[in-house]
Design a protein around this motif. Structure first.
Motif, PDB file in Angstrom:
ATOM      1  N   UNK A 192      83.771  33.395  49.644  1.00 59.53           N
ATOM      2  CA  UNK A 192      82.915  33.598  48.818  1.00 59.53           C
ATOM      3  C   UNK A 192      82.496  31.524  48.815  1.00 59.53           C
ATOM      4  N   UNK A 193      82.799  31.298  49.553  1.00 59.53           N
ATOM      5  CA  UNK A 193      82.386  29.809  49.550  1.00 59.53           C
ATOM      6  C   UNK A 193      80.878  30.022  50.057  1.00 59.53           C
ATOM      7  N   UNK A 194      80.602  29.191  50.631  1.00 60.16           N
ATOM      8  CA  UNK A 194      79.014  28.553  50.987  1.00 60.16           C
ATOM      9  C   UNK A 194      78.452  28.905  52.275  1.00 60.16           C
ATOM     10  N   UNK A 195      79.401  29.311  53.265  1.00 59.51           N
ATOM     11  CA  UNK A 195      78.691  29.509  54.586  1.00 59.51           C
ATOM     12  C   UNK A 195      78.555  31.214  54.760  1.00 59.51           C
ATOM     13  N   UNK A 196      77.300  31.536  55.190  1.00 59.16           N
ATOM     14  CA  UNK A 196      76.641  32.948  54.854  1.00 59.16           C
ATOM     15  C   UNK A 196      76.340  32.970  56.431  1.00 59.16           C
ATOM     16  N   UNK A 197      76.352  33.904  57.092  1.00 61.37           N
ATOM     17  CA  UNK A 197      74.985  35.096  58.067  1.00 61.37           C
ATOM     18  C   UNK A 197      74.128  34.269  58.227  1.00 61.37           C
ATOM     19  N   UNK A 198      74.049  33.231  59.399  1.00 56.49           N
ATOM     20  CA  UNK A 198      72.743  32.831  60.182  1.00 56.49           C
ATOM     21  C   UNK A 198      73.309  31.637  59.881  1.00 56.49           C
ATOM     22  N   UNK A 199      74.281  30.787  59.250  1.00 57.65           N
ATOM     23  CA  UNK A 199      74.012  29.954  59.323  1.00 57.65           C
ATOM     24  C   UNK A 199      74.428  28.975  61.092  1.00 57.65           C
TER      25      UNK A 199
END
Length: 476
Positions: free
Chosen positions: A174-181
């Motif tokens: 649930x952190x700041x990274x997401x797919x596509x970063x």
């Protein structure tokens, strides 16, 4: 992690001349490789053991993970590009203890948010666009890298640095990274791959101002973390607070000098810049070839010593007559004693490598090379602890590949490095891009001692993660 701790605390078993069986087998493997190449090169393919995770089908999917694996100690013939079975990726030993491979599943990702139930907590799968080559990778291939032998063994996928795009995240993340970063970071081996499973705390987003390409980002992690930890041990980071007297008078900052060996290399170039950023008053850079002087000038060393043309220690004495507060030395036997002798009172010698103990210019360790290494071991300096006390000098050493339990410390360094990069204060080392198929040439180049900056391998993805080639400068 418990398995890693158990291996770390495991006592050595049977030894010969103080060396454990991993090193003895490495000697044997390298000599066999050398003999076969010299006398019956047609048999070299027979020296490539099978790897269980390799997909040997005739038509693997282009999307399956490809990696460069080493199945046994030896020369560059052991650097094999293989396609892994569907669902497999590579990983560092803090995730896949005793292996370089991990099954992340074919259908574990939710189509809506690409969250994967099979991934360990707080990890992501990175589709790698670029990874860098370090001299340590050659030592891994030779079988002479202790952490690789202890925590992974054979086969192993070497490498520490990656840059790429997040493809999947763990279900609980649930952190700041997401797919596509777009991200860059360090692994505990396993980076020679097109797809790597990495803990999120070992990654950072590329600067938002797009000042770094994927190749440049892949050149940053290992060398910058090594440089900043060197300065941490040297008492320069975090910067010490100003000294204030009882009458609230600030005392002037004491002059601080540093001597940096191999100043035009990957770690050296970062050390020069960081020393300046942290306010060291005299930064002296040493280079081994005249061709590297210009690179050191561009880094703005206060003094540059070309040891191929000048007497290194005479020039070092002239530059800082009272000695050096920090000397950063990864050379080993060729300079360690003299480096120690040129420390100032309270000076610190920081050791993070032994390059001169190892052969240069050859990808394969022949019998004579092993003999030379044994001889150099006898010439390694021995330091008297009483002498350290009476001369007020310190010697400290480290190897980041053992820092699995020190991630919290490295996070602090990551934050500082990211801040410097974002502000444009830290320049990335000169980057030479090469293709995966040229990995043997990359190892030969770094072993030659002629490389400047960082060698980065491109995985045939562009900076947006699409199949193709990057626009960076390629090695000819």
């Amino acid at each position: 992690m418990e398995a890693i701790k158990a291996k770390r605390n495991q006592k050595k078993g049977f030894t010969i001349m103080g060396q454990d069986m991993d090193v003895i087998l490495a000697v044997f493997g390298n000599i066999v490789s050398w003999m076969v190449r010299q006398f019956v090169p047609s048999l070299l393919p027979q020296l490539l053991p099978a790897i269980e995770e390799e997909d040997k089908s005739d038509n693997p999917s282009p999307d399956q993970t490809r990696c460069i694996a080493i199945a046994r100690p030896g020369g560059s013939e052991q650097l094999r590009i293989i396609t892994l079975k569907p669902g497999y990726a590579t990983a560092g030993y803090n995730i896949a203890a005793g292996s370089s491979f991990v099954n992340v599943g074919n259908n574990g990702a939710d189509n809506k948010n690409n969250k994967n139930k099979l991934l360990p907590k707080d990890t992501v799968v990175v589709k790698v666009a670029a990874f860098s080559v370090n001299f340590a990778d050659c030592c891994i291939r030779w079988g002479l890298y202790e952490s690789a032998n202890k925590f992974v063994g054979w086969p192993i996928v070497p490498g520490f640095d990656i840059a790429g795009i997040i493809e999947q995240v763990s279900e609980d993340y649930s952190g700041n990274f997401q797919v596509g970063d777009k991200v860059y970071g360090a692994t505990f081996f396993g980076s020679y791959s097109t797809r790597v499973l990495v803990p999120t705390q070992q990654l950072r987003k590329l600067p938002s101002n797009n000042i770094l390409t994927m190749a440049q980002a892949a050149a940053v992690p290992a060398v910058s973390l090594t440089a900043l930890y060197t300065l941490h041990l040297g008492g320069q980071f975090p910067p010490p607070p100003p000294v204030v007297t009882a009458t609230k008078k600030k005392l002037p900052k004491r002059s601080q000098s540093i001597l940096i060996h191999s100043a035009a290399g990957g770690v050296g170039s970062m050390l020069v810049q960081m020393s300046k950023l942290l306010g060291m008053t005299k930064v002296v850079g040493v280079v081994g070839r005249t061709s590297k002087v210009q690179a050191a000038k561009e880094l703005q060393c206060d003094v540059i010593i070309d040891k191929s043309q000048e007497n290194l220690w005479e020039k070092a004495k002239q530059a800082s007559p009272d000695g050096y507060h920090v000397i950063a030395d990864a050379n080993g036997v060729s300079t360690l004693q003299a480096s120690f002798d040129h420390l100032a009172a309270t000076g610190r010698l920081i050791v993070f490598g032994f390059h001169s103990n190892l052969p240069m210019g050859s990808d394969m360790l022949h019998p004579w090379a092993w003999w030379n290494m044994i001889v150099k071991m006898f010439y390694m300096p021995k330091f008297d602890t009483m002498d350290l006390v009476t001369r007020n000098r310190s010697i400290l050493g480290f190897n980041l590949s053992f820092f699995v339990d020190e991630i919290g410390l490295l996070v602090q360094f990551y934050e500082q490095i990211s801040d410097w990069l974002q502000k444009g204060l830290l320049k990335v080392p000169h980057v030479v891009e090469m293709d995966m198929k040229d990995i043997s040439k990359a190892h030969e180049l770094i072993q030659s001692g002629k490389s400047v900056g960082k060698i980065v391998i491109m995985t045939e993805q562009d900076d947006n993660g699409e199949t193709g080639t990057t626009s960076g400068k390629k090695a000819q």
